[in-house]
Design an enzyme around this catalytic site. Structure first.
Site, PDB file in Angstrom:
ATOM      1  N   SER A   8      13.450   3.022   7.687  1.00 13.21           N
ATOM      2  CA  SER A   8      13.176   1.480   7.738  1.00 13.21           C
ATOM      3  C   SER A   8      14.381   0.482   7.748  1.00 13.21           C
ATOM      4  O   SER A   8      15.006   0.795   6.705  1.00 13.21           O
ATOM      5  CB  SER A   8      12.151   1.020   6.637  1.00 13.21           C
ATOM      6  OG  SER A   8      11.945  -0.325   6.446  1.00 13.21           O
ATOM      7  N   HIS A  32      12.079   2.197  12.390  1.00 10.09           N
ATOM      8  CA  HIS A  32      10.863   1.241  11.899  1.00 10.09           C
ATOM      9  C   HIS A  32      11.707   0.104  11.830  1.00 10.09           C
ATOM     10  O   HIS A  32      12.465  -0.179  10.714  1.00 10.09           O
ATOM     11  CB  HIS A  32      10.177   1.789  10.818  1.00 10.09           C
ATOM     12  CG  HIS A  32       9.005   0.761  10.283  1.00 10.09           C
ATOM     13  ND1 HIS A  32       8.029   0.944  10.748  1.00 10.09           N
ATOM     14  CD2 HIS A  32       9.139  -0.070   9.502  1.00 10.09           C
ATOM     15  CE1 HIS A  32       7.031  -0.161  10.081  1.00 10.09           C
ATOM     16  NE2 HIS A  32       7.783  -0.714   9.399  1.00 10.09           N
ATOM     17  N   ASP A  34      11.227  -4.001  10.773  1.00  9.37           N
ATOM     18  CA  ASP A  34      10.252  -5.070  10.107  1.00  9.37           C
ATOM     19  C   ASP A  34      10.819  -6.429  10.461  1.00  9.37           C
ATOM     20  O   ASP A  34      11.920  -6.809  10.397  1.00  9.37           O
ATOM     21  CB  ASP A  34      10.487  -4.971   8.596  1.00  9.37           C
ATOM     22  CG  ASP A  34       9.688  -3.965   8.085  1.00  9.37           C
ATOM     23  OD1 ASP A  34       8.353  -3.491   8.402  1.00  9.37           O
ATOM     24  OD2 ASP A  34      10.308  -3.082   7.045  1.00  9.37           O
ATOM     25  N   MET A  36       9.698 -10.244  10.008  1.00  9.78           N
ATOM     26  CA  MET A  36       9.117 -11.135   9.132  1.00  9.78           C
ATOM     27  C   MET A  36       9.522 -12.618   9.453  1.00  9.78           C
ATOM     28  O   MET A  36      10.433 -13.220  10.115  1.00  9.78           O
ATOM     29  CB  MET A  36       9.576 -10.890   7.769  1.00  9.78           C
ATOM     30  CG  MET A  36       9.251  -9.399   7.346  1.00  9.78           C
ATOM     31  SD  MET A  36       9.999  -9.284   5.650  1.00  9.78           S
ATOM     32  CE  MET A  36      10.041  -7.254   5.617  1.00  9.78           C
ATOM     33  N   HIS A  65       7.347  -3.809  13.911  1.00  9.75           N
ATOM     34  CA  HIS A  65       6.328  -4.150  12.874  1.00  9.75           C
ATOM     35  C   HIS A  65       6.532  -5.443  12.489  1.00  9.75           C
ATOM     36  O   HIS A  65       7.188  -6.019  11.846  1.00  9.75           O
ATOM     37  CB  HIS A  65       6.653  -3.271  11.605  1.00  9.75           C
ATOM     38  CG  HIS A  65       5.684  -3.671  10.555  1.00  9.75           C
ATOM     39  ND1 HIS A  65       5.931  -3.226   9.176  1.00  9.75           N
ATOM     40  CD2 HIS A  65       4.388  -4.250  10.299  1.00  9.75           C
ATOM     41  CE1 HIS A  65       4.682  -3.551   8.277  1.00  9.75           C
ATOM     42  NE2 HIS A  65       4.169  -4.306   9.090  1.00  9.75           N
ATOM     43  N   MET A  67       5.373  -8.463  10.698  1.00  7.45           N
ATOM     44  CA  MET A  67       4.828  -9.180   9.741  1.00  7.45           C
ATOM     45  C   MET A  67       4.693 -10.550   9.724  1.00  7.45           C
ATOM     46  O   MET A  67       5.657 -11.522   9.204  1.00  7.45           O
ATOM     47  CB  MET A  67       5.439  -8.849   8.283  1.00  7.45           C
ATOM     48  CG  MET A  67       5.476  -7.220   7.976  1.00  7.45           C
ATOM     49  SD  MET A  67       6.299  -7.034   6.325  1.00  7.45           S
ATOM     50  CE  MET A  67       6.386  -5.077   6.469  1.00  7.45           C
ATOM     51  N   MET A 137       0.121   0.893   5.053  1.00  2.00           N
ATOM     52  CA  MET A 137       1.056   0.261   4.091  1.00  2.00           C
ATOM     53  C   MET A 137       0.435   0.898   2.547  1.00  2.00           C
ATOM     54  O   MET A 137      -0.698   0.672   2.524  1.00  2.00           O
ATOM     55  CB  MET A 137       0.869  -1.374   3.868  1.00  2.00           C
ATOM     56  CG  MET A 137       1.337  -2.071   5.144  1.00  2.00           C
ATOM     57  SD  MET A 137       3.156  -1.826   5.608  1.00  2.00           S
ATOM     58  CE  MET A 137       3.721  -2.761   3.867  1.00  2.00           C
ATOM     59  N   ASP A 175       3.921   3.398   5.203  1.00  4.20           N
ATOM     60  CA  ASP A 175       4.928   2.473   5.000  1.00  4.20           C
ATOM     61  C   ASP A 175       4.910   2.267   3.603  1.00  4.20           C
ATOM     62  O   ASP A 175       4.243   1.228   3.209  1.00  4.20           O
ATOM     63  CB  ASP A 175       4.934   1.497   6.042  1.00  4.20           C
ATOM     64  CG  ASP A 175       6.201   0.357   5.834  1.00  4.20           C
ATOM     65  OD1 ASP A 175       6.875   0.829   5.136  1.00  4.20           O
ATOM     66  OD2 ASP A 175       6.156  -0.583   6.307  1.00  4.20           O
TER      67      ASP A 175
END
Length: 223
Positions: A8, A32, A34, A36, A65, A67, A137, A175
């Protein structure tokens, strides 16, 4: 079954990105990432520009991913970059799920679903057949270093059972809180991909190559 490991990247040393990526390129299964927006989750993290530059220095698959409250604002840009997976939160898809799935599939990319700890699999049952990656998650989204939510193990088992019974093609990723204290339970529940962050990888040693060795050693010791 061979478990995949996906670092991550929100947990990496952002002052040594290129050095760490150079090492991880030779070791990990996929990344991975993220993204956001400060709305869906309060935090801000990696960006579209980060993904664009990462793509230049790696051939590893990229799982982005989202978010974000409005994932539709990001999908076209990620398609243009040519990422491998675009993973969308089920909680943001009501009213546009099939439109976004079609867009991702028509670009020959993989569609991923992400479920918050409180979100049931039944929420995504109508389009679960289209998923290439299902990320569950096991912490609340948005921040690293949280405690593992044990109730999520039942959802992983359900996802594994549904995959077997219905012949679905998704991989089951986890995750949050993937480390030596949870590896065995996650594998037994049916996890196929472990997204490793602070506790599972990056805080094990300052040298990322050593840290990766330690992670694999800890996994083999318990599994």
């Amino acid at each position: 079954m061979t478990i995949e490991f996906a670092p991550s990247l929100m947990c990496m040393d952002l002052l040594n990105v290129k050095q760490q990526i150079t090492v991880l390129n030779t070791r990990c299964d996929y990344y991975h990432i993220d993204i956001m927006d400060g709305h869906f989750v309060k935090n801000l993290c990696l960006s579209i520009d980060f993904v664009r530059n990462l793509k230049k220095i790696t051939k590893r698959p990229l799982d982005c991913h989202l978010m974000t409250t409005n994932p539709e604002n990001y999908v076209d840009q990620l398609i243009d970059i040519g990422v491998d997976y675009i993973s969308l939160h089920a909680e943001t898809l009501n009213g546009q799920a099939f439109r976004l799935i079609d867009k991702i599939k028509q670009a020959n990319l993989n569609f991923g679903i992400v479920l918050n700890p409180e979100t049931n699999l039944s929420t995504v049952k109508i389009y679960l057949h289209a998923a290439n990656l299902l990320t569950i998650m096991t912490v609340d989204p948005g921040f690293a270093g949280q405690s593992f939510i044990t109730e999520s193990l039942d959802k992983i088992r359900q996802a594994a059972d549904m995959k077997s019974e219905c012949g679905y093609g998704y991989k089951i990723a986890v995750d949050g809180g993937c480390n030596k204290t949870t590896y065995k339970r996650l594998k037994q529940a049916g996890a196929e991909c472990l997204i490793v962050g602070s506790s599972g990888l990056f805080r094990l040693d300052e040298n990322i190559n050593t840290a990766y060795d330690m992670m694999l050693k800890e996994y083999k010791e318990v599994c």
